[in-house]
Design a protein around this motif. Structure first.
Motif, PDB file in Angstrom:
ATOM      1  N   GLN A 281       8.367   7.642-129.466  1.00 28.32           N
ATOM      2  CA  GLN A 281      10.175   7.070-130.089  1.00 28.32           C
ATOM      3  C   GLN A 281      11.221   7.423-129.752  1.00 28.32           C
ATOM      4  OE1 GLN A 281       8.941   9.796-132.881  1.00 28.32           O
ATOM      5  NE2 GLN A 281       9.320  12.624-131.557  1.00 28.32           N
ATOM      6  N   ASP A 282      11.463   7.988-128.141  1.00 24.08           N
ATOM      7  CA  ASP A 282      11.964   8.272-127.664  1.00 24.08           C
ATOM      8  C   ASP A 282      12.335   7.318-126.630  1.00 24.08           C
ATOM      9  OD1 ASP A 282      10.572   9.747-126.610  1.00 24.08           O
ATOM     10  OD2 ASP A 282      11.392  11.123-125.684  1.00 24.08           O
ATOM     11  N   PHE A 283      11.820   5.923-126.681  1.00 24.03           N
ATOM     12  CA  PHE A 283      11.406   5.161-125.822  1.00 24.03           C
ATOM     13  C   PHE A 283      13.376   4.883-124.804  1.00 24.03           C
ATOM     14  CE2 PHE A 283      13.129   2.250-128.941  1.00 24.03           C
ATOM     15  CZ  PHE A 283      14.032   1.917-128.833  1.00 24.03           C
ATOM     16  N   GLY A 284      12.392   4.518-123.624  1.00 22.47           N
ATOM     17  CA  GLY A 284      13.702   4.418-122.341  1.00 22.47           C
ATOM     18  C   GLY A 284      14.211   2.880-122.501  1.00 22.47           C
TER      19      GLY A 284
ATOM     20  N   ASP B 154      12.206  -8.137-115.364  1.00 20.08           N
ATOM     21  CA  ASP B 154      11.659  -6.724-115.100  1.00 20.08           C
ATOM     22  C   ASP B 154      11.390  -5.597-115.964  1.00 20.08           C
ATOM     23  OD1 ASP B 154      12.211  -6.960-112.341  1.00 20.08           O
ATOM     24  OD2 ASP B 154      13.975  -6.343-112.335  1.00 20.08           O
ATOM     25  N   ASN B 155      11.829  -5.804-117.101  1.00 20.94           N
ATOM     26  CA  ASN B 155      11.620  -5.191-118.569  1.00 20.94           C
ATOM     27  C   ASN B 155      10.264  -5.270-119.434  1.00 20.94           C
ATOM     28  OD1 ASN B 155      13.451  -3.273-119.649  1.00 20.94           O
ATOM     29  ND2 ASN B 155      14.568  -4.378-118.315  1.00 20.94           N
ATOM     30  N   ILE B 156       9.718  -6.628-119.205  1.00 24.32           N
ATOM     31  CA  ILE B 156       8.768  -7.394-119.900  1.00 24.32           C
ATOM     32  C   ILE B 156       6.954  -6.928-118.651  1.00 24.32           C
ATOM     33  CG2 ILE B 156       7.291  -9.334-120.036  1.00 24.32           C
ATOM     34  CD1 ILE B 156      10.021 -10.948-120.980  1.00 24.32           C
ATOM     35  N   ARG B 157       7.221  -7.138-117.131  1.00 21.12           N
ATOM     36  CA  ARG B 157       6.855  -6.957-115.992  1.00 21.12           C
ATOM     37  C   ARG B 157       6.421  -5.546-116.545  1.00 21.12           C
ATOM     38  NH1 ARG B 157       7.913  -6.856-111.472  1.00 21.12           N
ATOM     39  NH2 ARG B 157       6.226  -6.915-110.985  1.00 21.12           N
ATOM     40  N   PHE B 158       6.905  -4.121-116.716  1.00 23.26           N
ATOM     41  CA  PHE B 158       7.046  -3.128-116.803  1.00 23.26           C
ATOM     42  C   PHE B 158       5.695  -2.266-117.469  1.00 23.26           C
ATOM     43  CE2 PHE B 158      11.519  -1.970-115.994  1.00 23.26           C
ATOM     44  CZ  PHE B 158      11.601  -2.309-114.170  1.00 23.26           C
TER      45      PHE B 158
ATOM     46  N   TYR C 200      16.205 -15.087-118.280  1.00 25.76           N
ATOM     47  CA  TYR C 200      14.891 -13.912-117.844  1.00 25.76           C
ATOM     48  C   TYR C 200      15.603 -13.354-116.611  1.00 25.76           C
ATOM     49  CZ  TYR C 200      11.540 -16.233-120.758  1.00 25.76           C
ATOM     50  OH  TYR C 200      10.609 -16.045-122.148  1.00 25.76           O
ATOM     51  N   LYS C 201      16.645 -14.059-116.145  1.00 23.88           N
ATOM     52  CA  LYS C 201      16.867 -12.739-114.847  1.00 23.88           C
ATOM     53  C   LYS C 201      18.594 -12.032-115.356  1.00 23.88           C
ATOM     54  CE  LYS C 201      16.051 -16.110-111.511  1.00 23.88           C
ATOM     55  NZ  LYS C 201      15.161 -14.687-111.002  1.00 23.88           N
TER      56      LYS C 201
END
Length: 431
Positions: A367-370, A378-382, A414-415
């Motif tokens: 609920q308190d996501f970063g 990068d955000n998708i690959r995380f 995506y970059k």
């Protein structure tokens, strides 16, 4: 003959300058390597510690002291050791000259300089005690500073006019911290004035001793000339050595804060003989008689929880605020272990798996996501950072979630860097 002497003098000057420059470079290089190593070590320790440390104020005090000391203290220690070595070598040479005049001169000079060294070491301990006691307040002032300067709270601070109030709280803490440091500084200055005066008196007492000796014919004119050249230098080297030794002592006790962080141990115990994660397509998770109390709390958060999460089923857990829903998720992700009871994966207690391998099987959105100010890709690959995902798989994940509809509108697609704190960054609505 004169030309030869000039050449030798010039060569000596060039060699001296070259050695000094090379020495400075080597010292900076070594201190830089030490600083980088400690910085990487702190990050490694911090990312591998249990989540329980990040819910403990005491840990944040330790972390702050370690990070504060890691920035420049190791470098200062390296430079100080080099300076001490240089001063000792110079002092040995000067001391041999003084001993040739009168063996009592150097011990007397040393005796008068020691009180200043003692005062500085004593107050280094006092400053360290003050630093430890002020860590929590320093963190609070840093928090207020972050509130005032970061983008996270910028909208609320302006909407509700919180700036002046938060600045007032910040200034009150900074003044309180400053008053504590100035109090110790005032006491140290007062005592250093006394000890420095004693050292100065000793300096002139030695001069008077030599002068009386020359009147009585005990000291020759050559000795007086040598004394007038060597003695002031010896005094300066002694004062410099005293300052460097006290600085080394102070930095050494401050650097202990780094090792205080390094000595922290995780509470989650890894199995000596970890089992492999079941390869079955259908995996059941089950909680059996699970109780849980947070390490720094007295009240139990979960009490005798029995729950089975069968494969292929969607389970909703409902409860009021504070009922323990988030805590339950933390246990399922093995960010904590139950105080009692067990959590099993296909009948195997999850403690028997390597925690890193087990967590790869769990996907949680908190609920308190970063929010990470990195590229879209990068955000998708995380979500699966451990595997080398192809570009096509990243595109497919974005398409499946519907995110491709706004990603394709970004200039760099995506970059594109997310957020507004870096150049060319873009923000998306989270409403």
């Amino acid at each position: 003959y004169l030309g030869k002497q000039v050449k030798e003098a010039a060569l000596s000057a060039v060699l001296y300058t070259s050695v000094k420059a090379i020495s400075t470079y080597i010292t900076e290089k070594q201190s830089g390597k030490v600083a980088e190593y400690i910085d990487l070590k702190i990050h490694s320790i911090a990312t591998n510690l249990d989540l329980s440390f990040y819910e403990s104020p005491g840990y944040f005090d330790i972390l702050k002291r370690a990070r504060d000391m890691a920035t420049d203290r190791p470098n200062i220690i390296v430079f100080t050791i080099v300076e001490i070595t240089k001063n000792i070598l110079s002092l040995i040479l000067i001391a041999s000259m003084l001993v040739a005049i009168d063996w009592r001169l150097f011990p007397i000079l040393t005796l008068f300089v020691i009180p200043t060294l003692w005062v500085r070491i004593k107050f280094a301990d006092s400053q360290n005690i003050l630093r430890l006691s002020q860590t929590a307040l320093e963190r609070k002032s840093n928090y207020f500073s972050t509130l005032l300067t970061s983008d996270i709270h910028a909208k609320e601070i302006r909407s509700f006019g919180l700036g002046n109030y938060l600045r007032k709280l910040y200034v009150e803490i900074r003044l309180l911290l400053l008053s504590g440091r100035l109090k110790i500084s005032k006491q140290r200055t007062y005592k250093e004035l006394i000890t420095s005066s004693i050292a100065t008196i000793g300096f002139f007492a030695c001069i008077a001793y030599i002068a009386i000796g020359s009147i009585r014919g005990v000291t020759s004119v050559g000795d007086i000339t040598l004394f007038l050249v060597a003695f002031p230098q010896a005094f300066n080297f002694m004062q410099s050595l005293s300052a460097n030794i006290s600085a080394l002592y102070q930095n050494n006790i401050f650097v202990k804060s780094i090792f205080e962080l390094f000595d922290l141990k995780n509470n989650l115990v890894e199995s000596d003989h970890p089992r492999s994660i079941p390869a079955d397509y259908e995996i059941d998770l089950e909680l059996k008689n699970v109780d849980f109390t947070y390490p720094h709390a007295d009240k139990r958060t979960l009490n005798n929880i029995n729950l089975k999460l069968p494969a292929g089923k969607i389970i909703a857990v409902a409860g009021s605020n504070g009922a323990g829903k988030s805590t339950l998720i933390k246990l399922l992700c093995r960010l904590y272990d139950p105080t009692s009871g067990s959590i099993t994966l296909n009948g195997n207690d999850i403690k028997h798996f390597k925690s890193d391998e087990y967590r790869k099987q769990i996907c949680a959105v908190y609920q308190d996501f970063g929010k990470y100010n990195l590229t879209v890709q990068d955000n998708i690959r995380f979500g699966d950072i451990h595997n080398e995902r192809k570009q096509t798989e990243v595109f497919e994940a974005a398409k499946n979630s519907g995110a491709d509809l706004f990603i394709d509108k970004f200039p760099q697609k995506y970059k594109t860097v997310m957020g507004r704190i870096f150049d060319d960054g873009h923000e998306v609505s989270i409403g």
